[in-house]
Design an enzyme around this catalytic site. Structure first.
Site, PDB file in Angstrom:
ATOM      1  N   LYS A 185      15.717   1.496  -3.491  1.00 45.37           N
ATOM      2  CA  LYS A 185      14.638   0.509  -3.523  1.00 45.37           C
ATOM      3  C   LYS A 185      14.433   0.002  -4.940  1.00 45.37           C
ATOM      4  O   LYS A 185      14.316   0.836  -5.829  1.00 45.37           O
ATOM      5  CB  LYS A 185      13.366   1.182  -3.015  1.00 45.37           C
TER       6      LYS A 185
ATOM      7  N   LYS B  14      14.063   5.025  -6.637  1.00 41.80           N
ATOM      8  CA  LYS B  14      13.088   3.948  -6.687  1.00 41.80           C
ATOM      9  C   LYS B  14      12.970   3.491  -8.139  1.00 41.80           C
ATOM     10  O   LYS B  14      12.655   4.287  -9.026  1.00 41.80           O
ATOM     11  CB  LYS B  14      11.750   4.448  -6.182  1.00 41.80           C
TER      12      LYS B  14
HETATM   13  C1  PBG Z   1       4.432   2.589  -3.929  1.00 40.94           C
HETATM   14  C2  PBG Z   1       5.148   1.601  -3.082  1.00 40.94           C
HETATM   15  C3  PBG Z   1       5.758   0.439  -3.552  1.00 40.94           C
HETATM   16  C4  PBG Z   1       6.269  -0.238  -2.455  1.00 40.94           C
HETATM   17  C5  PBG Z   1       6.026   0.540  -1.326  1.00 40.94           C
HETATM   18  N1  PBG Z   1       5.324   1.685  -1.727  1.00 40.94           N
HETATM   19  C6  PBG Z   1       5.938  -0.022  -4.949  1.00 40.94           C
HETATM   20  C7  PBG Z   1       4.784  -0.168  -5.814  1.00 40.94           C
HETATM   21  O1  PBG Z   1       3.736  -0.715  -5.442  1.00 40.94           O
HETATM   22  O2  PBG Z   1       4.929   0.253  -6.963  1.00 40.94           O
HETATM   23  C8  PBG Z   1       6.949  -1.565  -2.549  1.00 40.94           C
HETATM   24  C9  PBG Z   1       7.331  -2.233  -1.283  1.00 40.94           C
HETATM   25  C10 PBG Z   1       7.636  -3.682  -1.430  1.00 40.94           C
HETATM   26  O3  PBG Z   1       7.585  -4.253  -2.535  1.00 40.94           O
HETATM   27  O4  PBG Z   1       7.938  -4.283  -0.399  1.00 40.94           O
HETATM   28  N2  PBG Z   1       4.447   3.872  -3.485  1.00 40.94           N
END
Ligand code: PBG
Length: 337
Positions: free
Chosen positions: A260, A206
């Site tokens: 991601k 991530k």
């Molecule tokens: C954090 C989380 C994020 C997303 C899902 N869970 C990133 C964040 O806010 O830092 C992003 C999903 C998206 O952008 O569609 N645990």
């Protein structure tokens, strides 16, 4: 034959790529990758209450849903053949605190949704995130102490939350927090609680990305987040580090890996598939979705074709599936074909 044709034949040695591209039927014959409904995982947003479906300004076409509406949505998704959904809660501000303690409540929004969806639509898989950000007053994925996201205490909390989510019926736990050691700790906690059959999809790589902006509006963390997440997410500049980080998740017992964001990181999808051979999923995140939607709304691109092309590119990059806010739109298009 003309001199011109002799010249090109001399250059190509009679190898002409266009023979296989000459008609729809030849193109279909040699096509290497296809997109199927089985490749789609649909992320949905939850809100407390009943009878609520509310738009998210930064994500046109995506809605937050109360649990009863989420059950209906899950039914519709299962009806189209979508294998799994991933749930993300937007809880009351009053329930958010420094430690994200509502993540440990058996009857919190995400667990309530899991129970309701499992009861009504047992044939669809439910993937839940255990990161603390929907539950913290500061929007970080872990416990914040003296300006620092403390790793080990966070791992303890999310391992407990994972067991509670599995108790509620979650099929796959997907930790998106990027704490060190979380996969091993979650596996151990699940097994100790008798949840050997519950899988782990590691948000293995991530990245500290700007593409998450609209999601933060969706779950209500945008205004809360203090600072950034660079001390725990991966630097977008680093590919080798990402492969190494995913390797730790493999060693600790991950069943599946996720990359991601998606499209800007197709090289990582390919590298993880080559390196580990585990199922690899890409998360086409909120900002990726919104860019396509915005350009299409302006008439600057053909939104449907761009959507399908981005999803197909994940398959070409070695992915086994994609988490995408387009999942329902695509499933409907595929059902028509
Ligand atoms: C954090 C989380 C994020 C997303 C899902 N869970 C990133 C964040 O806010 O830092 C992003 C999903 C998206 O952008 O569609 N645990």
């Amino acid at each position: 034959m003309t001199d011109r044709t002799h010249l090109v034949d001399r250059i190509t040695g009679h190898r002409r790529m266009r023979r296989n591209r000459k008609a729809d039927w030849t193109r279909r014959m040699v096509r290497e990758n296809t997109l199927s409904v089985d490749d789609l995982i649909w992320p949905i947003f939850l809100v407390p209450g009943t009878g609520i479906t509310e738009p998210i300004a930064a994500m046109p076409g995506v809605e937050r849903m109360s649990v009863d509406r989420a059950v209906e949505a899950a039914k519709a998704a299962a009806g189209l053949g979508i294998p799994a959904i991933a749930t993300f809660p937007n809880i009351e501000m009053a329930l958010r605190d420094e430690a994200g303690s509502n993540s440990l409540a058996a009857d919190n929004l995400i667990n309530t949704a899991t129970r309701a969806i499992k009861a009504a639509v047992p044939e669809i898989g439910i993937i839940t995130d255990v990161a603390l950000d929907p539950f913290t007053s500061h929007g970080h994925d872990g416990i914040l102490r003296d300006g620092e996201i403390v790793n080990d205490e966070t791992v303890e909390a999310i391992a407990r939350a994972a067991v509670i989510q599995a108790d509620a019926g979650a099929d796959i736990i997907a930790p998106s927090d990027m704490m060190d050691g979380r996969i091993g700790a979650i596996r151990a906690a699940l097994d100790a609680a008798g949840h050997q059959g519950v899988g782990i999809m590691a948000y293995a790589t991530k990245f500290a990305s700007a593409f998450y902006g609209p999601y933060r509006e969706a779950i209500g963390t945008g205004g809360l987040l203090k600072g950034d997440k660079k001390s725990y997410y991966i630097d977008p500049a680093n590919g080798t580090e990402a492969v190494r980080d995913a390797g730790l998740d493999v060693d600790e017992g991950a069943d599946m890996l996720m990359v991601k964001p998606g499209l800007p990181y197709l090289d990582i999808c390919w590298r993880l598939k080559e390196a580990y051979g585990l199922p690899v999923f890409a998360y086409q995140v909120s900002g990726e979705y919104t860019m396509v939607k915005a350009a299409a709304a302006n008439g600057w691109i053909d939104g449907e074709r761009v959507m399908l092309e981005t999803l197909l590119s994940f398959k070409r990059a070695g992915c086994d599936g994609i988490l995408s806010y387009f999942a329902m739109d695509v499933a409907k298009i595929l059902a028509r074909r």
